[in-house]
Design a protein around this motif. Structure first.
Motif, PDB file in Angstrom:
ATOM      1  N   THR A 102      -1.160   3.922   0.211  1.00 43.60           N
ATOM      2  CA  THR A 102      -1.941   3.016  -0.633  1.00 43.60           C
ATOM      3  C   THR A 102      -1.105   1.826  -1.090  1.00 43.60           C
ATOM      4  O   THR A 102      -1.566   0.676  -1.091  1.00 43.60           O
ATOM      5  CB  THR A 102      -2.492   3.779  -1.850  1.00 43.60           C
ATOM      6  OG1 THR A 102      -3.266   4.893  -1.399  1.00 43.60           O
ATOM      7  CG2 THR A 102      -3.355   2.880  -2.718  1.00 43.60           C
ATOM      8  N   GLN A 103       0.135   2.101  -1.481  1.00 44.98           N
ATOM      9  CA  GLN A 103       0.987   1.045  -2.020  1.00 44.98           C
ATOM     10  C   GLN A 103       1.466   0.070  -0.952  1.00 44.98           C
ATOM     11  O   GLN A 103       1.705  -1.107  -1.244  1.00 44.98           O
ATOM     12  CB  GLN A 103       2.193   1.663  -2.733  1.00 44.98           C
ATOM     13  CG  GLN A 103       1.825   2.433  -3.981  1.00 44.98           C
ATOM     14  CD  GLN A 103       2.994   3.189  -4.566  1.00 44.98           C
ATOM     15  OE1 GLN A 103       3.916   3.590  -3.861  1.00 44.98           O
ATOM     16  NE2 GLN A 103       2.975   3.388  -5.885  1.00 44.98           N
ATOM     17  N   VAL A 104       1.624   0.549   0.294  1.00 48.64           N
ATOM     18  CA  VAL A 104       2.130  -0.343   1.329  1.00 48.64           C
ATOM     19  C   VAL A 104       1.114  -1.427   1.655  1.00 48.64           C
ATOM     20  O   VAL A 104       1.483  -2.555   2.053  1.00 48.64           O
ATOM     21  CB  VAL A 104       2.524   0.458   2.593  1.00 48.64           C
ATOM     22  CG1 VAL A 104       1.295   0.879   3.374  1.00 48.64           C
ATOM     23  CG2 VAL A 104       3.456  -0.354   3.484  1.00 48.64           C
ATOM     24  N   ASN A 105      -0.165  -1.161   1.481  1.00 48.19           N
ATOM     25  CA  ASN A 105      -1.180  -2.188   1.701  1.00 48.19           C
ATOM     26  C   ASN A 105      -1.039  -3.329   0.699  1.00 48.19           C
ATOM     27  O   ASN A 105      -1.278  -4.501   1.030  1.00 48.19           O
ATOM     28  CB  ASN A 105      -2.578  -1.578   1.617  1.00 48.19           C
ATOM     29  CG  ASN A 105      -2.871  -0.626   2.766  1.00 48.19           C
ATOM     30  OD1 ASN A 105      -2.407  -0.850   3.878  1.00 48.19           O
ATOM     31  ND2 ASN A 105      -3.634   0.413   2.508  1.00 48.19           N
ATOM     32  N   GLN A 106      -0.655  -2.995  -0.520  1.00 51.87           N
ATOM     33  CA  GLN A 106      -0.433  -4.029  -1.520  1.00 51.87           C
ATOM     34  C   GLN A 106       0.811  -4.848  -1.205  1.00 51.87           C
ATOM     35  O   GLN A 106       0.847  -6.066  -1.415  1.00 51.87           O
ATOM     36  CB  GLN A 106      -0.318  -3.390  -2.904  1.00 51.87           C
ATOM     37  CG  GLN A 106      -1.544  -2.576  -3.321  1.00 51.87           C
ATOM     38  CD  GLN A 106      -1.332  -1.845  -4.628  1.00 51.87           C
ATOM     39  OE1 GLN A 106      -0.259  -1.903  -5.222  1.00 51.87           O
ATOM     40  NE2 GLN A 106      -2.372  -1.134  -5.071  1.00 51.87           N
ATOM     41  N   LEU A 107       1.846  -4.194  -0.671  1.00 55.44           N
ATOM     42  CA  LEU A 107       3.073  -4.920  -0.337  1.00 55.44           C
ATOM     43  C   LEU A 107       2.856  -5.893   0.814  1.00 55.44           C
ATOM     44  O   LEU A 107       3.489  -6.955   0.863  1.00 55.44           O
ATOM     45  CB  LEU A 107       4.179  -3.920   0.043  1.00 55.44           C
ATOM     46  CG  LEU A 107       4.720  -3.041  -1.078  1.00 55.44           C
ATOM     47  CD1 LEU A 107       5.692  -2.002  -0.525  1.00 55.44           C
ATOM     48  CD2 LEU A 107       5.430  -3.892  -2.131  1.00 55.44           C
ATOM     49  N   LEU A 108       1.982  -5.529   1.752  1.00 55.77           N
ATOM     50  CA  LEU A 108       1.736  -6.412   2.888  1.00 55.77           C
ATOM     51  C   LEU A 108       1.053  -7.708   2.469  1.00 55.77           C
ATOM     52  O   LEU A 108       1.081  -8.694   3.215  1.00 55.77           O
ATOM     53  CB  LEU A 108       0.876  -5.693   3.933  1.00 55.77           C
ATOM     54  CG  LEU A 108       1.563  -4.534   4.665  1.00 55.77           C
ATOM     55  CD1 LEU A 108       0.585  -3.817   5.579  1.00 55.77           C
ATOM     56  CD2 LEU A 108       2.757  -5.052   5.471  1.00 55.77           C
ATOM     57  N   GLY A 109       0.446  -7.723   1.290  1.00 52.48           N
ATOM     58  CA  GLY A 109      -0.165  -8.948   0.793  1.00 52.48           C
ATOM     59  C   GLY A 109       0.820  -9.903   0.170  1.00 52.48           C
ATOM     60  O   GLY A 109       0.462 -11.037  -0.173  1.00 52.48           O
ATOM     61  N   CYS A 110       2.069  -9.485   0.004  1.00 53.07           N
ATOM     62  CA  CYS A 110       3.116 -10.334  -0.574  1.00 53.07           C
ATOM     63  C   CYS A 110       3.978 -10.920   0.543  1.00 53.07           C
ATOM     64  O   CYS A 110       4.108 -10.329   1.621  1.00 53.07           O
ATOM     65  CB  CYS A 110       3.987  -9.544  -1.543  1.00 53.07           C
ATOM     66  SG  CYS A 110       3.059  -8.728  -2.861  1.00 53.07           S
ATOM     67  N   SER A 111       4.591 -12.033   0.284  1.00 52.07           N
ATOM     68  CA  SER A 111       5.408 -12.706   1.300  1.00 52.07           C
ATOM     69  C   SER A 111       6.867 -12.834   0.918  1.00 52.07           C
ATOM     70  O   SER A 111       7.643 -13.438   1.662  1.00 52.07           O
ATOM     71  CB  SER A 111       4.842 -14.107   1.576  1.00 52.07           C
ATOM     72  OG  SER A 111       4.819 -14.879   0.381  1.00 52.07           O
ATOM     73  N   ASP A 112       7.269 -12.289  -0.237  1.00 49.16           N
ATOM     74  CA  ASP A 112       8.676 -12.383  -0.620  1.00 49.16           C
ATOM     75  C   ASP A 112       9.509 -11.410   0.202  1.00 49.16           C
ATOM     76  O   ASP A 112       9.001 -10.455   0.808  1.00 49.16           O
ATOM     77  CB  ASP A 112       8.834 -12.097  -2.114  1.00 49.16           C
ATOM     78  CG  ASP A 112       8.323 -10.713  -2.498  1.00 49.16           C
ATOM     79  OD1 ASP A 112       9.140  -9.830  -2.761  1.00 49.16           O
ATOM     80  OD2 ASP A 112       7.080 -10.531  -2.496  1.00 49.16           O
ATOM     81  N   ARG A 113      10.804 -11.612   0.237  1.00 47.78           N
ATOM     82  CA  ARG A 113      11.699 -10.873   1.119  1.00 47.78           C
ATOM     83  C   ARG A 113      11.753  -9.398   0.760  1.00 47.78           C
ATOM     84  O   ARG A 113      11.753  -8.533   1.636  1.00 47.78           O
ATOM     85  CB  ARG A 113      13.108 -11.474   1.046  1.00 47.78           C
ATOM     86  CG  ARG A 113      13.180 -12.930   1.424  1.00 47.78           C
ATOM     87  CD  ARG A 113      14.576 -13.452   1.285  1.00 47.78           C
ATOM     88  NE  ARG A 113      15.470 -12.892   2.281  1.00 47.78           N
ATOM     89  CZ  ARG A 113      16.797 -13.021   2.241  1.00 47.78           C
ATOM     90  NH1 ARG A 113      17.356 -13.677   1.246  1.00 47.78           N
ATOM     91  NH2 ARG A 113      17.544 -12.484   3.185  1.00 47.78           N
ATOM     92  N   GLN A 114      11.815  -9.088  -0.534  1.00 52.27           N
ATOM     93  CA  GLN A 114      11.925  -7.685  -0.916  1.00 52.27           C
ATOM     94  C   GLN A 114      10.655  -6.915  -0.567  1.00 52.27           C
ATOM     95  O   GLN A 114      10.715  -5.782  -0.075  1.00 52.27           O
ATOM     96  CB  GLN A 114      12.203  -7.560  -2.414  1.00 52.27           C
ATOM     97  CG  GLN A 114      12.354  -6.106  -2.868  1.00 52.27           C
ATOM     98  CD  GLN A 114      12.738  -6.002  -4.327  1.00 52.27           C
ATOM     99  OE1 GLN A 114      13.181  -6.973  -4.920  1.00 52.27           O
ATOM    100  NE2 GLN A 114      12.567  -4.820  -4.892  1.00 52.27           N
ATOM    101  N   SER A 115       9.495  -7.515  -0.787  1.00 48.62           N
ATOM    102  CA  SER A 115       8.230  -6.822  -0.498  1.00 48.62           C
ATOM    103  C   SER A 115       8.079  -6.558   0.989  1.00 48.62           C
ATOM    104  O   SER A 115       7.631  -5.479   1.392  1.00 48.62           O
ATOM    105  CB  SER A 115       7.049  -7.648  -1.017  1.00 48.62           C
ATOM    106  OG  SER A 115       7.102  -7.803  -2.420  1.00 48.62           O
TER     107      SER A 115
END
Length: 552
Positions: free
Chosen positions: A247-260
């Motif tokens: 569930t959380q990885v879908n939210q991270l894919l919406g971010c473009s920063d290096r850590q995400s």
């Protein structure tokens, strides 16, 4: 009334008829000293009472096991990861002994009543797992990494907590137990390097897990998948963490920063690895395809040449190359699956080349070029069904000859000393076994599954000789699964099959991954069918009954 005859002491003890003489006939014949039986209780025949350790822990005593009395946690309790309890009043122990110092965790062992001891269960597994306390975590990781973590060319993660501190995302005792199991067992089983400082599953992932609940969740899921064979009850908690990571990885894919983007890529790769070592799921294909999309994305290019980039690309290429055995498809980072790719340089032009980094050494264990060659062989296997006429047959064999020349060129470079590997080392032996497994698979793809062919005999002998020279629990033992399965499927004699089966059974315990057990089941199925059909196609058996097995 007749008087009872006299009985000697020996005949009385063994409950045999005695003639009443001294010495009696039995004692005279056997050369024993004949003495009359005493009227009272014969104390000389009492068996000596076995001495027992009185200083062992309560856990071992409850399970009636011998304790080595190593404080504060004995080796048996440490191996089973159960709470090790001791008597409160132990003689000859100083007040400052670690055995009676209060634990760093909020709930001390000494404050718990004896009737709530979870170690009263039998050996098949404790009902409750003990967490790793903060001081134990710091002490263990400090001994594992005596100097600071190498962070050259890496992403500047905002780490307020060091890896030796308590992970703030571990909320329950089961979470701490799973995290402890990952640090002590799983990360070491995954690493191919003897140097703990080169283990990216610790050096790269632990700092990230300290600031990422998503990475922590997927680490706990990976640990639970490895542990569920011994502790099936723990899998429920790990499965909840796996769903949370998805569930959380879908939210991270919406971010473009290096850590995400790094968190998302590492999470997807670890999810793929979790499914692969489980050995019963096909979901790993979707995770691997998702990781390939992330690696080709523009935000991920900002990580190029960093330690995090090297870890993700190395792990992906390793899994991608090994998974081509199941899919018989081109590697996912390859541009196409055409026959022209087999005669090209076979380099993944979409990504920069990996150097000899720490992640590459620890993940592959042997030369990464061999995995490129394996990908070429499996790409050739995808074209077997396309040989429909004489022209396509000529092209197919020309591509196979080119791959064989590439293997010979690699061997010449390897022998010339480019790899700087000791010829008598475990790495060199694993490299030889892997090379000949590739040669044998190439022969099977081109010529078929004739088990009495000269090249098959030579390949099997070379593989088994190399494997037998590698000691148990070696760091490169994880590289032997593919060679063992290839050699085992081509073995006719019972002796060779037993060599392969015995080594796989050892690997099931030393590495502990479930897919090794499924690989052994695959071989036993092949052997059972091969008794009736010596030239049976083991690949057809494999794809029909064990479609999810990947020899990672």
């Amino acid at each position: 009334m007749s008087t009872p005859s006299r009985v000697c002491a020996r005949c009385s003890r063994i409950k045999q008829r005695c003639d009443g003489k001294f010495p009696c006939e039995r004692c005279k014949r056997l050369g024993h000293v004949c003495k009359p039986a005493s009227s009272g209780r014969d104390t000389t025949t009492r068996r000596p009472r076995a001495s027992r350790s009185r200083g062992g822990c309560l856990s071992c005593k409850a399970r009636k096991k011998k304790c080595d009395e190593c404080r504060p946690t004995c080796s048996d309790c440490r191996r089973l990861n159960i709470r090790c309890q001791w008597r409160e009043s132990t003689p000859n122990v100083e007040l400052n002994s670690p055995a009676i110092v209060t634990s760093c965790s909020p709930t001390s062992d000494a404050t718990e009543p004896a009737d709530t001891d979870p170690t009263n269960d039998p050996d098949d597994g404790p009902s409750m797992l003990s967490p790793i306390s903060p001081c134990e975590a710091e002490e263990f990781i400090a001994t594992l990494f005596p100097h600071p973590f190498p962070r050259q060319n890496s992403v500047a993660l905002p780490l307020d907590l060091s890896p030796v501190s308590v992970n703030p995302h571990l909320r329950t005792e089961e979470d701490r137990s799973l995290f402890n199991h990952y640090i002590r067992v799983v990360s070491r089983a995954l690493c191919r390097s003897h140097d703990s400082d080169r283990n990216p599953f610790l050096v790269t992932l632990l700092p990230l897990a300290a600031v990422s609940d998503t990475v922590t969740s997927v680490i706990l899921s990976l640990s639970g998948c490895h542990w569920k064979r011994v502790h099936p009850a723990i899998w429920g908690s790990a499965l909840n963490r796996q769903g949370k990571a998805l569930t959380q990885v879908n939210q991270l894919l919406g971010c473009s920063d290096r850590q995400s983007i790094f968190e998302a890529c590492a999470t997807v790769l670890l999810l793929c690895l979790t499914e692969l070592i489980d050995g019963t799921s096909r979901v790993w294909k979707w995770h691997l395809k998702a990781a390939s999309v992330i690696l080709k994305s523009h935000p991920f290019q900002s990580l190029v040449s960093s330690d995090e980039w090297a870890f993700c690309v190395s792990l992906f290429r390793y899994l991608d190359s090994m998974s081509t055995i199941s899919r018989c498809k081109a590697p996912l980072l390859q541009n196409s699956d055409s026959m022209t790719e087999l005669t090209s340089s076979f380099r993944r032009s979409s990504l920069p080349e990996l150097d000899n980094s720490k992640s590459t050494d620890a993940i592959y264990g042997i030369s990464p070029a061999l995995f490129d060659l394996l990908g070429m062989v499996n790409l050739l296997a995808n074209h077997r069904s396309r040989r429909v006429d004489e022209l396509s047959e000529i092209g197919f064999r020309a591509a196979a000859a080119h791959i064989e020349n590439r293997i010979n060129e690699w061997r010449a470079d390897y022998d010339s000393g480019i790899s700087f590997v000791d010829p008598a080392s475990d790495t060199d032996r694993a490299t030889t076994a892997f090379e000949w497994a590739i040669r044998l698979r190439l022969h099977q793809i081109v010529e078929g599954y004739d088990l009495i062919h000269e090249l098959v005999e030579r390949s099997v002998v070379t593989i088994l000789d190399s494997v037998q020279q590698i000691p148990y629990a070696s760091r490169v033992e994880g590289c032997l699964l593919f060679p063992l399965v290839i050699a085992g499927s081509s073995s006719i004699s019972v002796e060779r099959r037993m060599i392969v089966k015995e080594r796989l059974m050892v690997m099931e315990n030393t590495l502990g991954f479930t897919h090794i057990h499924h690989a052994r089941q695959l071989l036993e199925t092949v052997w059972k069918g091969g008794d009736n059909a010596p030239n049976a196609n083991w690949a057809s058996v494999r794809y029909s009954r064990f479609p999810g097995v990947v020899f990672v």
